[in-house]
Write a protein that holds these residues in place. Sequence first.
Motif, PDB file in Angstrom:
ATOM      1  N   GLY A 198     -14.855  38.859 -14.538  1.00  0.00           N
ATOM      2  CA  GLY A 198     -14.881  39.689 -13.348  1.00  0.00           C
ATOM      3  C   GLY A 198     -13.495  39.767 -12.735  1.00  0.00           C
ATOM      4  O   GLY A 198     -12.527  39.227 -13.279  1.00  0.00           O
ATOM      5  N   ILE A 199     -13.422  40.444 -11.602  1.00  0.00           N
ATOM      6  CA  ILE A 199     -12.168  40.519 -10.855  1.00  0.00           C
ATOM      7  C   ILE A 199     -12.332  39.684  -9.584  1.00  0.00           C
ATOM      8  O   ILE A 199     -13.411  39.186  -9.294  1.00  0.00           O
ATOM      9  CB  ILE A 199     -11.799  41.967 -10.491  1.00  0.00           C
ATOM     10  CG1 ILE A 199     -12.810  42.526  -9.467  1.00  0.00           C
ATOM     11  CG2 ILE A 199     -11.731  42.821 -11.747  1.00  0.00           C
ATOM     12  CD1 ILE A 199     -12.366  43.825  -8.833  1.00  0.00           C
ATOM     13  N   SER A 200     -11.259  39.555  -8.826  1.00  0.00           N
ATOM     14  CA  SER A 200     -11.358  38.851  -7.558  1.00  0.00           C
ATOM     15  C   SER A 200     -10.309  39.390  -6.606  1.00  0.00           C
ATOM     16  O   SER A 200      -9.490  40.252  -6.974  1.00  0.00           O
ATOM     17  CB  SER A 200     -11.189  37.340  -7.746  1.00  0.00           C
ATOM     18  OG  SER A 200     -11.606  36.649  -6.574  1.00  0.00           O
ATOM     19  N   PHE A 201     -10.337  38.900  -5.380  1.00  0.00           N
ATOM     20  CA  PHE A 201      -9.351  39.261  -4.364  1.00  0.00           C
ATOM     21  C   PHE A 201      -8.789  37.985  -3.754  1.00  0.00           C
ATOM     22  O   PHE A 201      -9.533  37.065  -3.434  1.00  0.00           O
ATOM     23  CB  PHE A 201      -9.984  40.121  -3.266  1.00  0.00           C
ATOM     24  CG  PHE A 201     -10.621  41.379  -3.759  1.00  0.00           C
ATOM     25  CD1 PHE A 201      -9.850  42.399  -4.306  1.00  0.00           C
ATOM     26  CD2 PHE A 201     -11.993  41.547  -3.700  1.00  0.00           C
ATOM     27  CE1 PHE A 201     -10.438  43.564  -4.761  1.00  0.00           C
ATOM     28  CE2 PHE A 201     -12.593  42.706  -4.154  1.00  0.00           C
ATOM     29  CZ  PHE A 201     -11.821  43.719  -4.693  1.00  0.00           C
ATOM     30  N   LEU A 202      -7.475  37.938  -3.609  1.00  0.00           N
ATOM     31  CA  LEU A 202      -6.818  36.787  -3.002  1.00  0.00           C
ATOM     32  C   LEU A 202      -5.779  37.267  -2.003  1.00  0.00           C
ATOM     33  O   LEU A 202      -5.341  38.425  -2.040  1.00  0.00           O
ATOM     34  CB  LEU A 202      -6.135  35.930  -4.067  1.00  0.00           C
ATOM     35  CG  LEU A 202      -7.032  35.143  -5.027  1.00  0.00           C
ATOM     36  CD1 LEU A 202      -6.187  34.466  -6.102  1.00  0.00           C
ATOM     37  CD2 LEU A 202      -7.865  34.102  -4.282  1.00  0.00           C
ATOM     38  N   ALA A 203      -5.367  36.368  -1.133  1.00  0.00           N
ATOM     39  CA  ALA A 203      -4.267  36.672  -0.225  1.00  0.00           C
ATOM     40  C   ALA A 203      -2.984  36.856  -1.033  1.00  0.00           C
ATOM     41  O   ALA A 203      -2.822  36.279  -2.115  1.00  0.00           O
ATOM     42  CB  ALA A 203      -4.097  35.548   0.788  1.00  0.00           C
ATOM     43  N   ARG A 204      -2.060  37.656  -0.503  1.00  0.00           N
ATOM     44  CA  ARG A 204      -0.843  37.992  -1.236  1.00  0.00           C
ATOM     45  C   ARG A 204       0.000  36.767  -1.599  1.00  0.00           C
ATOM     46  O   ARG A 204       0.739  36.773  -2.591  1.00  0.00           O
ATOM     47  CB  ARG A 204       0.002  38.972  -0.407  1.00  0.00           C
ATOM     48  CG  ARG A 204       1.220  39.513  -1.155  1.00  0.00           C
ATOM     49  CD  ARG A 204       1.914  40.607  -0.373  1.00  0.00           C
ATOM     50  NE  ARG A 204       2.485  40.114   0.881  1.00  0.00           N
ATOM     51  CZ  ARG A 204       3.200  40.878   1.712  1.00  0.00           C
ATOM     52  NH1 ARG A 204       3.388  42.159   1.432  1.00  0.00           N
ATOM     53  NH2 ARG A 204       3.692  40.362   2.826  1.00  0.00           N
TER      54      ARG A 204
END
Length: 303
Positions: free
Chosen positions: A226-232
């Motif tokens: 899958g994909i994910s989202f993280l802080a920059r």
Amino acid sequence: MDLDLRKLRYFVAVADKLHFGRAADELHIAQPVLSRQIRALEKDLGTPLLTRDSHGVSLTDAGRQLLTDAGPLLASAHAARRRVTAAARGSRRLMVGFRAGVAVAPAVQLFAARHPDVPVDVRRIEWDDQAPMLLDGRIDVGYVRMPIDETGLRVAPLYAEPRVAVLPTGHRLAGKEEATEADLAGEPLVWHADTSTQPTRHPHPDAGYPARGVDETLEHVAAGRGISFLARSATVFYSHPDVTYVPVPDLAPDQVCLAVAASRNSPVVDDFFTAAQAAAGITAECGNYEMWQRGGEAAAKHG
């Protein structure tokens, strides 16, 4: 009426297990003793907390409310014991928790200028232990990322951080300068908690691989789950040969806050709070995102 913390601990054990026998085994007491203590607590409060019948044990509405309130109460009592023990030993230290990608050094340097006699220890924390570690006194102050259960805490925002998409290197959007939420809609999501807390307005099915930290997230994404989202900040602090980061400008930003137990009254903790807010203000004033990535050079200069 004073609430007996021992009875409260017994109640929580039964409420968690919904079984008197298993709860008694966990508490290392006899089941009849546990039953008497629960009945005594119900008498103290003037209301039934548990329903006992042939189908088992269940919580009443009052019991569910008490279970919600019990966590912060017991954690606060445990934290008080920790602080008293530390005071008896004559120790005067500050334990600061931080989430991945948050640099603590700028605030530590500003704080040290005022309190050179107070050593500051730092400890990495994850999303699921942010509130518990603050409430039970394992950390005095925490750099937390939202969302967090704020019950029993004092929480102050520090800064917002843009997010990036975390993609496997073979992904169709890998290498793009940026992507939109719509570009990624419908992709399976590797997330650290309930997917209802995901920062996007577009739906993502749960990939079925909850990740507790950044390292686990990168491994799952690299494996194509899958994909994910993280802080920059992840793009600076974390790399993986099979993962790429793509900015998503229209994604809701990650909010970094400073948190402390609401019951914690300490001038030293308050001073660290002030130093952390000042360090975050320096970052904003300088317009320099890399300042806190490098570990506080600008804070030291301004201190």
